[in-house]
Design a protein around this motif. Structure first.
Motif, PDB file in Angstrom:
ATOM      1  N   ASN A   1     -15.207  29.391   0.151  1.00 22.59           N
ATOM      2  CA  ASN A   1     -14.788  29.433   1.241  1.00 22.59           C
ATOM      3  C   ASN A   1     -13.476  28.637   1.551  1.00 22.59           C
ATOM      4  N   THR A   2     -12.712  28.858   2.537  1.00 18.84           N
ATOM      5  CA  THR A   2     -11.533  27.937   2.843  1.00 18.84           C
ATOM      6  C   THR A   2     -11.643  26.461   2.721  1.00 18.84           C
ATOM      7  N   PRO A   3     -12.936  25.930   3.662  1.00 20.60           N
ATOM      8  CA  PRO A   3     -12.799  24.707   3.551  1.00 20.60           C
ATOM      9  C   PRO A   3     -13.092  23.798   2.311  1.00 20.60           C
ATOM     10  N   SER A   4     -13.413  24.607   1.204  1.00 20.63           N
ATOM     11  CA  SER A   4     -13.745  24.103  -0.135  1.00 20.63           C
ATOM     12  C   SER A   4     -12.588  23.630  -0.959  1.00 20.63           C
ATOM     13  N   ILE A   5     -11.523  24.367  -0.361  1.00 26.95           N
ATOM     14  CA  ILE A   5      -9.985  23.896  -0.946  1.00 26.95           C
ATOM     15  C   ILE A   5      -9.509  22.334  -0.646  1.00 26.95           C
ATOM     16  N   SER A   6      -9.424  21.671  -1.561  1.00 22.37           N
ATOM     17  CA  SER A   6      -8.949  20.384  -1.502  1.00 22.37           C
ATOM     18  C   SER A   6      -7.426  20.169  -1.668  1.00 22.37           C
ATOM     19  N   HIS A   7      -6.780  19.638  -0.535  1.00 19.07           N
ATOM     20  CA  HIS A   7      -5.632  19.387  -0.808  1.00 19.07           C
ATOM     21  C   HIS A   7      -5.352  17.847  -0.954  1.00 19.07           C
ATOM     22  N   ASP A   8      -6.281  17.359  -1.215  1.00 18.14           N
ATOM     23  CA  ASP A   8      -5.991  15.810  -1.269  1.00 18.14           C
ATOM     24  C   ASP A   8      -6.678  15.275  -2.502  1.00 18.14           C
ATOM     25  N   ASP A   9      -7.173  16.036  -3.482  1.00 15.98           N
ATOM     26  CA  ASP A   9      -7.810  15.292  -4.875  1.00 15.98           C
ATOM     27  C   ASP A   9      -8.760  14.243  -4.760  1.00 15.98           C
ATOM     28  N   SER A  10      -9.690  14.608  -3.687  1.00 13.29           N
ATOM     29  CA  SER A  10     -10.847  13.604  -3.275  1.00 13.29           C
ATOM     30  C   SER A  10     -10.581  12.438  -3.098  1.00 13.29           C
ATOM     31  N   ILE A  11      -9.523  12.440  -2.061  1.00 19.41           N
ATOM     32  CA  ILE A  11      -8.901  11.083  -1.898  1.00 19.41           C
ATOM     33  C   ILE A  11      -9.724   9.999  -0.858  1.00 19.41           C
TER      34      ILE A  11
ATOM     35  N   GLY B   1       0.835  -1.206  -0.159  1.00 17.79           N
ATOM     36  CA  GLY B   1       0.011  -0.050  -0.145  1.00 17.79           C
ATOM     37  C   GLY B   1       0.924   1.247   0.041  1.00 17.79           C
ATOM     38  N   VAL B   2       0.331   2.304   0.235  1.00 15.88           N
ATOM     39  CA  VAL B   2       0.951   3.653   0.254  1.00 15.88           C
ATOM     40  C   VAL B   2       0.356   4.423   1.553  1.00 15.88           C
ATOM     41  N   SER B   3       1.149   5.461   1.834  1.00 17.14           N
ATOM     42  CA  SER B   3       0.730   6.572   2.683  1.00 17.14           C
ATOM     43  C   SER B   3       1.031   7.857   2.381  1.00 17.14           C
ATOM     44  N   ASN B   4       0.158   8.770   2.615  1.00 19.31           N
ATOM     45  CA  ASN B   4       0.039  10.152   2.567  1.00 19.31           C
ATOM     46  C   ASN B   4       0.180  10.352   0.811  1.00 19.31           C
ATOM     47  N   GLN B   5      -0.494   9.606   0.149  1.00 20.91           N
ATOM     48  CA  GLN B   5      -0.460  10.043  -1.565  1.00 20.91           C
ATOM     49  C   GLN B   5      -1.822  10.131  -1.799  1.00 20.91           C
ATOM     50  N   ASN B   6      -1.827  11.032  -3.087  1.00 21.92           N
ATOM     51  CA  ASN B   6      -3.209  11.285  -3.519  1.00 21.92           C
ATOM     52  C   ASN B   6      -3.682  10.711  -4.716  1.00 21.92           C
ATOM     53  N   PRO B   7      -4.702  10.637  -5.087  1.00 22.86           N
ATOM     54  CA  PRO B   7      -5.258   9.413  -6.239  1.00 22.86           C
ATOM     55  C   PRO B   7      -4.324   9.647  -7.292  1.00 22.86           C
ATOM     56  N   MET B   8      -3.666  10.662  -8.066  1.00 18.50           N
ATOM     57  CA  MET B   8      -2.999  10.682  -9.230  1.00 18.50           C
ATOM     58  C   MET B   8      -1.609   9.836  -8.982  1.00 18.50           C
TER      59      MET B   8
ATOM     60  N   ASP C   1      -2.283  -5.271  -5.823  1.00 17.08           N
ATOM     61  CA  ASP C   1      -3.385  -4.245  -5.238  1.00 17.08           C
ATOM     62  C   ASP C   1      -2.758  -3.348  -4.235  1.00 17.08           C
ATOM     63  N   LEU C   2      -2.955  -2.171  -4.260  1.00 13.28           N
ATOM     64  CA  LEU C   2      -2.656  -1.413  -3.223  1.00 13.28           C
ATOM     65  C   LEU C   2      -3.788  -0.971  -2.117  1.00 13.28           C
ATOM     66  N   ILE C   3      -3.528  -1.631  -0.958  1.00 11.90           N
ATOM     67  CA  ILE C   3      -4.801  -2.099  -0.369  1.00 11.90           C
ATOM     68  C   ILE C   3      -4.983  -0.988   0.721  1.00 11.90           C
ATOM     69  N   ALA C   4      -4.000  -0.111   1.172  1.00 13.96           N
ATOM     70  CA  ALA C   4      -4.244   0.826   2.063  1.00 13.96           C
ATOM     71  C   ALA C   4      -3.751   2.233   1.816  1.00 13.96           C
ATOM     72  N   ASN C   5      -3.823   3.304   2.322  1.00 12.23           N
ATOM     73  CA  ASN C   5      -3.323   4.615   2.031  1.00 12.23           C
ATOM     74  C   ASN C   5      -3.350   5.089   3.514  1.00 12.23           C
ATOM     75  N   GLN C   6      -2.275   5.373   4.178  1.00 10.79           N
ATOM     76  CA  GLN C   6      -2.267   5.874   5.486  1.00 10.79           C
ATOM     77  C   GLN C   6      -2.144   7.487   5.575  1.00 10.79           C
ATOM     78  N   LEU C   7      -3.208   8.055   6.010  1.00  9.47           N
ATOM     79  CA  LEU C   7      -3.380   9.704   6.052  1.00  9.47           C
ATOM     80  C   LEU C   7      -3.416  10.121   7.412  1.00  9.47           C
ATOM     81  N   GLN C   8      -2.933  11.478   7.396  1.00  9.15           N
ATOM     82  CA  GLN C   8      -3.416  12.090   9.058  1.00  9.15           C
ATOM     83  C   GLN C   8      -4.663  12.375   8.704  1.00  9.15           C
TER      84      GLN C   8
END
Length: 307
Positions: A192-202, A147-154, A166-173
């Motif tokens: 507004n500020t909360p609309s900003i996506s830093h994770d690309d809909s992860i 799996g991965v950690s701290n990665q975005n969809p692309m 298969d990449l079965i997990a993504n560890q995220l804060q």
């Protein structure tokens, strides 16, 4: 302890795991007590990383020696570790991945790792090399799942183009005070500020691809600035956590974990406490199912607003 299936694998894991970064600060006796307490609570999932170390002490070495690792005990444990972070760079080269796993196996006194995660994105990643490393580790039986950690969809899609596993997990804060993946999803088409996506809909990506999110630092606010539970900076949130905790006869920390576990994505929480009493309390969140309104009440008490 409730179980969940880790990603697309057949691996059944507790919905709460123990993060072992801080076990390096304990004596062998203290560490043994933490491991035994976790197992007694139904937490047999242990999360490591090759960088969890001080100058002369590796966390996974302390873990294995304290556990008294043997074949019978090993079969009762699910061990995950991570690699790819170096002192002043990130490294997803085939050579580094394989060397890191070899060293982790020695320190953990085991023949195999259940799950290997790539720790943080390497800007110079060559996914073909990652694929070669994964193939070699899988074929040798040294790593069962990846799996991965701290990665975005692309970043994940780029890896998936080349790796056959298969990449079965993504560890995220993720926590009630680090909820960007929730915030952006609620504030769609807003300025507004909360609309900003830093994770690309992860979050949605993970659900679409049956990839388990593992929440690290579930009690931290900011970028690990401190713990929000019982912190005077967050009176409304702690009032809400205490009220819900009293309602379900659990601690405020457990209520914060129950908030994570309530999400239908099936998120696994990685708790890093080395306090046995606190961990026992946190473990009780495993069987708590908050109502929809309770989940939103906690979300709003953390200072969030609904559009």
């Amino acid at each position: 302890m409730k179980q969940l299936k880790l990603g697309t694998s057949s691996l059944e894991v507790p919905n709460i795991g123990l993060g072992c970064m801080r076990i390096k600060d304990l004596s062998k006796t203290e560490a043994e007590k933490v491991i035994r307490n976790a197992m007694d609570a139904g937490i047999n999932f242990f999360d490591h990383a090759d960088i969890y170390a001080d100058e002369n002490v590796q966390a996974d070495t302390v873990f294995a020696e304290a556990a008294g690792m043997n074949d019978d005990l090993r079969e009762k444990m699910i061990i995950q570790t991570k690699c790819g972070i170096r002192s002043r760079s990130f490294d997803f080269s085939k050579e580094h991945i394989i060397e890191s796993v070899e060293q982790s196996l020695k320190r953990l006194q085991t023949d195999y790792i259940d799950v290997l995660l790539l720790h943080r994105p390497d800007a110079l990643v060559e996914p073909e090399e990652v694929a070669e490393a994964f193939n070699e580790l899988e074929e040798s039986g040294k790593v069962k799942h990846f799996g991965v950690s701290n990665q975005n969809p692309m970043q994940i899609e780029l890896l998936k183009k080349h790796v056959k596993q298969d990449l079965i997990a993504n560890q995220l804060q993720f926590s009630i005070m680090h909820s960007g993946m929730i915030d952006a999803g609620l504030n769609v088409n807003m300025k507004n500020t909360p609309s900003i996506s830093h994770d690309d809909s992860i979050l949605d990506y993970s659900r679409l691809h049956d990839m388990t999110i593992q929440a690290w630092s579930p009690f931290q606010y900011g970028m690990m600035e401190g713990v929000f539970v019982d912190n005077d900076k967050f009176p409304e949130l702690n009032k809400q956590l205490r009220e819900i905790g009293d309602r379900y006869n659990i601690t405020p920390s457990a209520a914060a974990v129950a908030w994570i576990l309530r999400h239908p994505a099936g998120i696994q929480t990685i708790a890093g406490t080395m306090n046995t009493e606190r961990l026992t309390g946190i473990a009780k969140a495993s069987d708590v199912m908050l109502t929809r309104q309770e989940w939103y009440d906690i979300y709003l008490a953390a200072g969030n607003e609904l559009p």
